[in-house]
Motif scaffolding. Structure first.
Motif, PDB file in Angstrom:
ATOM      1  N   HIS A  80      23.835  11.073  41.811  1.00  0.00           N
ATOM      2  CA  HIS A  80      22.471  11.485  41.476  1.00  0.00           C
ATOM      3  C   HIS A  80      22.395  13.008  41.297  1.00  0.00           C
ATOM      4  N   TYR A  81      22.925  13.745  42.272  1.00  0.00           N
ATOM      5  CA  TYR A  81      22.843  15.204  42.191  1.00  0.00           C
ATOM      6  C   TYR A  81      23.779  15.768  41.126  1.00  0.00           C
ATOM      7  N   LEU A  82      24.895  15.110  40.880  1.00  0.00           N
ATOM      8  CA  LEU A  82      25.769  15.554  39.794  1.00  0.00           C
ATOM      9  C   LEU A  82      25.082  15.357  38.441  1.00  0.00           C
ATOM     10  N   SER A  83      24.357  14.267  38.295  1.00  0.00           N
ATOM     11  CA  SER A  83      23.588  14.018  37.082  1.00  0.00           C
ATOM     12  C   SER A  83      22.471  15.053  36.931  1.00  0.00           C
ATOM     13  N   THR A  84      21.832  15.396  38.034  1.00  0.00           N
ATOM     14  CA  THR A  84      20.787  16.421  38.025  1.00  0.00           C
ATOM     15  C   THR A  84      21.369  17.753  37.576  1.00  0.00           C
ATOM     16  N   TRP A  85      22.557  18.100  38.092  1.00  0.00           N
ATOM     17  CA  TRP A  85      23.254  19.323  37.700  1.00  0.00           C
ATOM     18  C   TRP A  85      23.511  19.323  36.186  1.00  0.00           C
ATOM     19  N   GLN A  86      24.008  18.196  35.674  1.00  0.00           N
ATOM     20  CA  GLN A  86      24.326  18.108  34.245  1.00  0.00           C
ATOM     21  C   GLN A  86      23.069  18.214  33.378  1.00  0.00           C
ATOM     22  N   THR A  87      21.946  17.708  33.864  1.00  0.00           N
ATOM     23  CA  THR A  87      20.686  17.873  33.133  1.00  0.00           C
ATOM     24  C   THR A  87      20.348  19.353  33.019  1.00  0.00           C
ATOM     25  N   VAL A  99      12.258  32.064  30.581  1.00  0.00           N
ATOM     26  CA  VAL A  99      11.622  31.676  31.853  1.00  0.00           C
ATOM     27  C   VAL A  99      11.858  30.194  32.119  1.00  0.00           C
ATOM     28  N   GLY A 100      11.765  29.383  31.076  1.00  0.00           N
ATOM     29  CA  GLY A 100      12.019  27.951  31.231  1.00  0.00           C
ATOM     30  C   GLY A 100      13.430  27.672  31.724  1.00  0.00           C
ATOM     31  N   ILE A 101      14.411  28.388  31.176  1.00  0.00           N
ATOM     32  CA  ILE A 101      15.794  28.210  31.628  1.00  0.00           C
ATOM     33  C   ILE A 101      15.911  28.541  33.107  1.00  0.00           C
ATOM     34  N   VAL A 102      15.354  29.680  33.495  1.00  0.00           N
ATOM     35  CA  VAL A 102      15.452  30.105  34.897  1.00  0.00           C
ATOM     36  C   VAL A 102      14.783  29.088  35.812  1.00  0.00           C
ATOM     37  N   LEU A 103      13.565  28.673  35.474  1.00  0.00           N
ATOM     38  CA  LEU A 103      12.820  27.772  36.359  1.00  0.00           C
ATOM     39  C   LEU A 103      13.323  26.333  36.286  1.00  0.00           C
ATOM     40  N   PHE A 104      13.539  25.811  35.081  1.00  0.00           N
ATOM     41  CA  PHE A 104      13.946  24.417  34.934  1.00  0.00           C
ATOM     42  C   PHE A 104      15.396  24.232  35.379  1.00  0.00           C
ATOM     43  N   SER A 105      16.308  24.867  34.677  1.00  0.00           N
ATOM     44  CA  SER A 105      17.727  24.675  35.004  1.00  0.00           C
ATOM     45  C   SER A 105      18.057  25.261  36.372  1.00  0.00           C
ATOM     46  N   GLY A 106      17.515  26.448  36.643  1.00  0.00           N
ATOM     47  CA  GLY A 106      17.796  27.071  37.942  1.00  0.00           C
ATOM     48  C   GLY A 106      17.371  26.212  39.106  1.00  0.00           C
ATOM     49  N   SER A 107      16.183  25.620  39.008  1.00  0.00           N
ATOM     50  CA  SER A 107      15.722  24.768  40.118  1.00  0.00           C
ATOM     51  C   SER A 107      16.588  23.520  40.244  1.00  0.00           C
ATOM     52  N   LEU A 108      17.058  22.982  39.120  1.00  0.00           N
ATOM     53  CA  LEU A 108      17.932  21.803  39.195  1.00  0.00           C
ATOM     54  C   LEU A 108      19.282  22.143  39.818  1.00  0.00           C
ATOM     55  N   TYR A 109      19.813  23.324  39.506  1.00  0.00           N
ATOM     56  CA  TYR A 109      21.091  23.733  40.112  1.00  0.00           C
ATOM     57  C   TYR A 109      20.945  23.881  41.623  1.00  0.00           C
ATOM     58  N   ILE A 110      19.885  24.561  42.037  1.00  0.00           N
ATOM     59  CA  ILE A 110      19.690  24.780  43.476  1.00  0.00           C
ATOM     60  C   ILE A 110      19.399  23.457  44.176  1.00  0.00           C
ATOM     61  N   THR A 157      10.637  22.573  38.828  1.00  0.00           N
ATOM     62  CA  THR A 157      11.216  22.111  37.566  1.00  0.00           C
ATOM     63  C   THR A 157      10.163  21.858  36.488  1.00  0.00           C
ATOM     64  N   PRO A 158       9.060  21.165  36.780  1.00  0.00           N
ATOM     65  CA  PRO A 158       8.066  20.931  35.722  1.00  0.00           C
ATOM     66  C   PRO A 158       7.436  22.220  35.177  1.00  0.00           C
ATOM     67  N   ILE A 159       7.351  23.253  36.000  1.00  0.00           N
ATOM     68  CA  ILE A 159       6.819  24.528  35.512  1.00  0.00           C
ATOM     69  C   ILE A 159       7.756  25.077  34.427  1.00  0.00           C
ATOM     70  N   GLY A 160       9.052  24.947  34.650  1.00  0.00           N
ATOM     71  CA  GLY A 160      10.009  25.338  33.621  1.00  0.00           C
ATOM     72  C   GLY A 160       9.880  24.480  32.383  1.00  0.00           C
ATOM     73  N   GLY A 161       9.626  23.187  32.573  1.00  0.00           N
ATOM     74  CA  GLY A 161       9.432  22.287  31.438  1.00  0.00           C
ATOM     75  C   GLY A 161       8.211  22.657  30.618  1.00  0.00           C
ATOM     76  N   VAL A 162       7.139  23.028  31.294  1.00  0.00           N
ATOM     77  CA  VAL A 162       5.929  23.465  30.588  1.00  0.00           C
ATOM     78  C   VAL A 162       6.210  24.759  29.832  1.00  0.00           C
ATOM     79  N   SER A 163       6.998  25.627  30.418  1.00  0.00           N
ATOM     80  CA  SER A 163       7.387  26.862  29.737  1.00  0.00           C
ATOM     81  C   SER A 163       8.153  26.554  28.452  1.00  0.00           C
ATOM     82  N   PHE A 164       9.077  25.590  28.519  1.00  0.00           N
ATOM     83  CA  PHE A 164       9.794  25.170  27.306  1.00  0.00           C
ATOM     84  C   PHE A 164       8.820  24.639  26.250  1.00  0.00           C
TER      85      PHE A 164
END
Length: 123
Positions: free
Chosen positions: A33-40, A77-88, A101-108
């Motif tokens: 699950h978390y590896l899939s989250t990382w890949q997203t 900003v979307g990259i930092v918030l969306f991808s960054g939150s998924l990595y952490i 994560t959704p805040i980053g998605g809204v930014s995208f």
């Protein structure tokens, strides 16, 4: 210096590096699950690194477009918030980070809308 070309290149590089890190270091250490989250996070970072490159190219042609500039910053900003939150989240398991994560998605989404509006005004 064209900041969006730089940020696009940086995020493309980081996406490849983090993808390799996930595939070679994290595999077997994280749940599927978390590896899939990382890949997203990696996929979205790369998609939007390419978008940053496009913004950089467009801004070289239309340097006064505030719509393009805002779009670029929202992609970043979307990259930092969306991808960054998924990595952490993937590494820490702290589920409350999923609220970022959704805040980053809204930014995208906002960045894509601004790109559409800019294209209708510039072309």
């Amino acid at each position: 210096m064209n900041i969006f070309l730089f940020l696009g290149g940086l995020n493309g590089f980081l996406s490849v590096a983090l993808g390799a890190f996930g595939a070679h270091i994290l595999e077997g250490r994280l749940s599927d699950h978390y590896l899939s989250t990382w890949q997203t996070g990696v996929q979205y970072q790369m998609f939007h690194a390419v978008a940053l490159l496009a913004i950089g190219i467009l801004l070289s042609k239309f340097p006064d477009s505030s719509l393009l500039s805002w779009s670029g910053w929202l992609f970043f900003v979307g990259i930092v918030l969306f991808s960054g939150s998924l990595y952490i989240l993937s590494i820490s398991g702290i589920k409350v980070l999923g609220a970022i994560t959704p805040i980053g998605g809204v930014s995208f989404l906002a960045a894509w809308i601004l790109l559409m509006v800019a294209s209708s005004k510039l072309f």
